[in-house]
Scaffold this motif. Sequence first.
Motif, mmCIF file in Angstrom:
data_model
loop_
_atom_site.group_PDB
_atom_site.id
_atom_site.type_symbol
_atom_site.label_atom_id
_atom_site.label_comp_id
_atom_site.label_asym_id
_atom_site.label_seq_id
_atom_site.Cartn_x
_atom_site.Cartn_y
_atom_site.Cartn_z
ATOM 1 N N ASP A 1 41.537 43.782 30.715
ATOM 2 C CA ASP A 1 41.375 43.485 32.136
ATOM 3 C C ASP A 1 42.544 44.113 32.892
ATOM 4 O O ASP A 1 43.694 43.703 32.730
ATOM 5 C CB ASP A 1 41.347 41.970 32.358
ATOM 6 N N SER B 1 43.208 44.050 36.102
ATOM 7 C CA SER B 1 43.323 43.509 37.456
ATOM 8 C C SER B 1 44.780 43.514 37.908
ATOM 9 O O SER B 1 45.689 43.075 37.173
ATOM 10 C CB SER B 1 42.767 42.078 37.490
ATOM 11 N N THR B 2 45.012 43.999 39.120
ATOM 12 C CA THR B 2 46.378 44.011 39.661
ATOM 13 C C THR B 2 46.834 42.622 40.090
ATOM 14 O O THR B 2 48.034 42.325 40.082
ATOM 15 C CB THR B 2 46.438 44.966 40.861
ATOM 16 N N THR C 1 46.302 39.885 38.496
ATOM 17 C CA THR C 1 46.802 39.193 37.308
ATOM 18 C C THR C 1 48.282 39.481 37.086
ATOM 19 O O THR C 1 49.078 38.575 36.788
ATOM 20 C CB THR C 1 45.995 39.615 36.073
ATOM 21 N N TYR D 1 47.617 39.154 30.310
ATOM 22 C CA TYR D 1 46.721 40.268 29.957
ATOM 23 C C TYR D 1 46.229 40.183 28.509
ATOM 24 O O TYR D 1 45.497 41.085 28.067
ATOM 25 C CB TYR D 1 47.437 41.606 30.173
#
Length: 392
Positions: free
Chosen positions: A66, A68-69, A71, A118
């Motif tokens: 994943d 995702s920024t 996160t 992560y």
Amino acid sequence: MFSFAAFGNDLHSGKRSFDFVAKRKIWYAIAVAMVVGSILSLALIRLNPGIEFRGGSEFQLSSVADTSTITGSDAVSSVVDGAEARVTVVGDSGVRVQTEKLTPAETEEVRAALAEAYDVPEGDITSSFVGASWGSDVTKKAVQGLLIFVVLVGVIIAGYFRTWKMSVAALIALFHDLIITAGLYALTGFEVTPASVIGFLTILGYSLYDTVVVFDKVRENTERVTASTRRTFEEAANLAVNQTLVRSVNTSVVALLPVASILFIGAFVLGAGTLKDISLALFIGIAAGTYSSIFIATPLLVDLRRREPEIVAHTRKLLKKRAEGTAPAAGSVPDFGTPDDADEDEDRPAVGAGVGGGSAVVNATPAPSRRGPATRKESSGQRAQPKRGKRR
């Protein structure tokens, strides 16, 4: 069918021409608008310096499921309250997290938080720290190199072309390219890294190369322009731009194709951040340099030189002759050779012409015959008959 080769030949000979110099006010307005917009971008949005210039801690994660920024930002803020994290996706499965300067203890806590967020092993996360002093040293050296470069280039161009006005025009076009490149960097939000600085310095040479090529043709066309009866200084300079137009466009396209490949494929598809930084600077700089060498540099040179007394007197004299009909109109005579050769052919007297410029007279006197003096009948145009002997 359109032939690019024939189009280039027409531009070089003067059979077809674009009024780049005559419409210079339009190009100036476009250039001023782009420069003002770039300055506003630098003042309001500002450049986005990379970690090498502002200093801080950096964490690199690979093989992340994943990317995702959000996160990454949440993981950093859970350890350090109020810490601003810049999270960037690198490639398909990589994440780069940049923060302000952290203590060794905070660095270990952020590493553990990112590993948990992560879902990757903590050993797969690399961390590094960059001091801001290194970036300031790079900036200082880059500014010093730029100043030395500008001074040396100005002196060399002035010495090569034997006029300081060409140096001024070339340097103004150069700063035009730099300001536009920096403004677009600020507008797009790309980070300014050492690779970006390398790109900025690289476009200096390209922009000047294209401008010097055009100026060399301008010098060739205008070297004896005050003795010309065909073109004014402005028209000869405009012809030079047309003659080098195809070369400038071809050079720019050939240079932009690999840079565009690096920018759009290597950076956005493969996610190579260093390639993105340098390729964006090169792409913008090459495009702006092509525009300035054609639309800015030569028109500026014409404005700087058109008020010289010799050029003013020659322009008035030629325009007066055109009004009287004793000189060809601008662009009516294609230039199939060099301008100087063409002018010399016009001023050279014809074979047999008198000093006063009268019509040629061909000497029709026949060469003396080897057989001796002609008979009276031969001189009257009749064919002489051989004498016959007496018949016995």
